[in-house]
Scaffold this motif. Structure first.
Motif, PDB file in Angstrom:
ATOM      1  N   SER A 123     -51.109 -62.914 -25.682  1.00 33.61           N
ATOM      2  CA  SER A 123     -49.890 -63.259 -26.410  1.00 33.61           C
ATOM      3  C   SER A 123     -49.504 -64.719 -26.189  1.00 33.61           C
ATOM      4  O   SER A 123     -49.572 -65.242 -25.084  1.00 33.61           O
ATOM      5  N   SER A 124     -49.093 -65.383 -27.283  1.00 32.55           N
ATOM      6  CA  SER A 124     -48.647 -66.777 -27.194  1.00 32.55           C
ATOM      7  C   SER A 124     -47.195 -66.919 -27.651  1.00 32.55           C
ATOM      8  O   SER A 124     -46.729 -68.014 -27.927  1.00 32.55           O
ATOM      9  N   THR A 125     -46.484 -65.791 -27.736  1.00 32.63           N
ATOM     10  CA  THR A 125     -45.097 -65.782 -28.198  1.00 32.63           C
ATOM     11  C   THR A 125     -44.139 -65.505 -27.049  1.00 32.63           C
ATOM     12  O   THR A 125     -44.377 -64.621 -26.235  1.00 32.63           O
ATOM     13  N   ASN A 126     -43.061 -66.276 -26.986  1.00 33.73           N
ATOM     14  CA  ASN A 126     -42.016 -66.043 -25.984  1.00 33.73           C
ATOM     15  C   ASN A 126     -41.043 -65.005 -26.522  1.00 33.73           C
ATOM     16  O   ASN A 126     -40.381 -65.225 -27.538  1.00 33.73           O
ATOM     17  N   GLU A 127     -40.960 -63.873 -25.862  1.00 35.42           N
ATOM     18  CA  GLU A 127     -40.113 -62.776 -26.312  1.00 35.42           C
ATOM     19  C   GLU A 127     -38.886 -62.662 -25.405  1.00 35.42           C
ATOM     20  O   GLU A 127     -39.013 -62.452 -24.197  1.00 35.42           O
ATOM     21  N   LYS A 146     -35.138 -58.000 -34.483  1.00 37.82           N
ATOM     22  CA  LYS A 146     -35.383 -59.416 -34.198  1.00 37.82           C
ATOM     23  C   LYS A 146     -34.293 -60.239 -34.871  1.00 37.82           C
ATOM     24  O   LYS A 146     -34.002 -60.065 -36.048  1.00 37.82           O
ATOM     25  N   ASN A 173     -47.494 -62.279 -19.030  1.00 37.81           N
ATOM     26  CA  ASN A 173     -46.356 -62.812 -19.787  1.00 37.81           C
ATOM     27  C   ASN A 173     -45.043 -62.435 -19.113  1.00 37.81           C
ATOM     28  O   ASN A 173     -44.957 -61.429 -18.419  1.00 37.81           O
ATOM     29  N   GLU A 178     -39.539 -74.339 -29.881  1.00 36.15           N
ATOM     30  CA  GLU A 178     -40.877 -73.783 -29.898  1.00 36.15           C
ATOM     31  C   GLU A 178     -40.895 -72.678 -30.933  1.00 36.15           C
ATOM     32  O   GLU A 178     -40.134 -71.732 -30.880  1.00 36.15           O
ATOM     33  N   GLU A 179     -41.789 -72.797 -31.930  1.00 36.39           N
ATOM     34  CA  GLU A 179     -41.816 -71.851 -33.029  1.00 36.39           C
ATOM     35  C   GLU A 179     -42.271 -70.476 -32.576  1.00 36.39           C
ATOM     36  O   GLU A 179     -42.138 -69.505 -33.314  1.00 36.39           O
ATOM     37  N   ARG A 180     -42.804 -70.352 -31.378  1.00 38.55           N
ATOM     38  CA  ARG A 180     -43.345 -69.075 -30.921  1.00 38.55           C
ATOM     39  C   ARG A 180     -42.312 -68.260 -30.154  1.00 38.55           C
ATOM     40  O   ARG A 180     -42.659 -67.363 -29.408  1.00 38.55           O
ATOM     41  N   THR A 181     -41.060 -68.564 -30.344  1.00 42.24           N
ATOM     42  CA  THR A 181     -40.002 -67.834 -29.650  1.00 42.24           C
ATOM     43  C   THR A 181     -39.381 -66.790 -30.577  1.00 42.24           C
ATOM     44  O   THR A 181     -39.083 -67.072 -31.726  1.00 42.24           O
ATOM     45  N   ARG A 182     -39.175 -65.585 -30.030  1.00 38.21           N
ATOM     46  CA  ARG A 182     -38.503 -64.527 -30.770  1.00 38.21           C
ATOM     47  C   ARG A 182     -37.416 -63.915 -29.884  1.00 38.21           C
ATOM     48  O   ARG A 182     -37.639 -63.683 -28.699  1.00 38.21           O
TER      49      ARG A 182
END
Length: 211
Positions: free
Chosen positions: A59-63, A24, A95, A8-12
């Motif tokens: 937010s749509s990013t997995n942190e 990061k 989240n 998933e490109e939304r993972t950091r």
């Protein structure tokens, strides 16, 4: 782990330590290593930052946060309370930011024990050590062919070396191999014995002396 997360490109993934701060991590070969920021070096600021991220409804990013050596600080009342606040409120927040604590020792205060899932990694297997030694021997051979003063060991010696490295962590194994190449230009059983004695002495459990 990073390969799976990157599906998933939304993972950091963020790496933290008290001495370096927060950065990061690169997940793919196209990512650039981010410089560490001391803005979040203090645990209280870090946990406030995570709390804000968990509270963002849009937010749509997995942190993911990987925290190093938190065991030195976790018994402080403010840090202890902030961890409890984060974990106790996470189910009601928009989240979820997973927190992974990496530590050489287990030091979890009793009031936080139920909030942690403990994962203990096994020591490297004989197959892993064999592959590492074989890879090192290949590098030694290539270096010798190019005129560098390195000397490979025999297959029998390599077998003894592999068995001698059992019981050590992967980092300890790689450190010993590196020191052996620097000092002796080969895989040295003497170096392994010396370093294992040093590790025993550092542990303070036993007093070891060479007869």
């Amino acid at each position: 782990l990073t390969a799976e997360l990157n599906k998933e490109e939304r993972t950091r993934i963020h790496l933290w330590s008290h001495t370096q701060g927060l950065a990061k991590l690169p997940i793919t070969k196209h990512d650039v290593q981010e410089d560490f920021s001391m803005d979040y070096a203090q645990p209280s600021r870090l946990f406030s930052h995570i709390y804000q991220l968990q509270n963002q409804s849009s937010s749509s990013t997995n942190e993911f946060f990987v925290l190093r050596d938190l065991h030195h600080l976790i018994e402080q009342h403010v840090i202890n309370r902030q961890i409890r606040d984060l974990k106790e409120r996470e189910l009601t927040m928009p989240n979820y930011c997973p927190i992974i604590v990496v530590s050489p020792v287990v030091n979890i205060p009793s009031e936080l024990e139920k909030l942690f899932s403990l994962v203990d990694y096994d020591l490297p297997s004989i197959q892993m050590i064999y592959e590492l030694v074989s890879e090192t021997r290949t590098k030694i051979s290539n270096a010798a062919k190019n005129g560098h003063p390195f000397k490979d060991v025999s297959d029998k010696e390599a077998e003894i070396i592999v068995k001698s490295l059992l019981g050590l962590t992967l980092r300890e194994v790689t450190d010993i191999i590196t020191k052996s190449l620097v000092r002796y230009k080969t895989l040295s059983l003497q170096m392994i014995a010396e370093e294992k004695i040093n590790l025993v002495r550092k542990s303070g459990v036993l007093e070891y002396s060479i007869p």
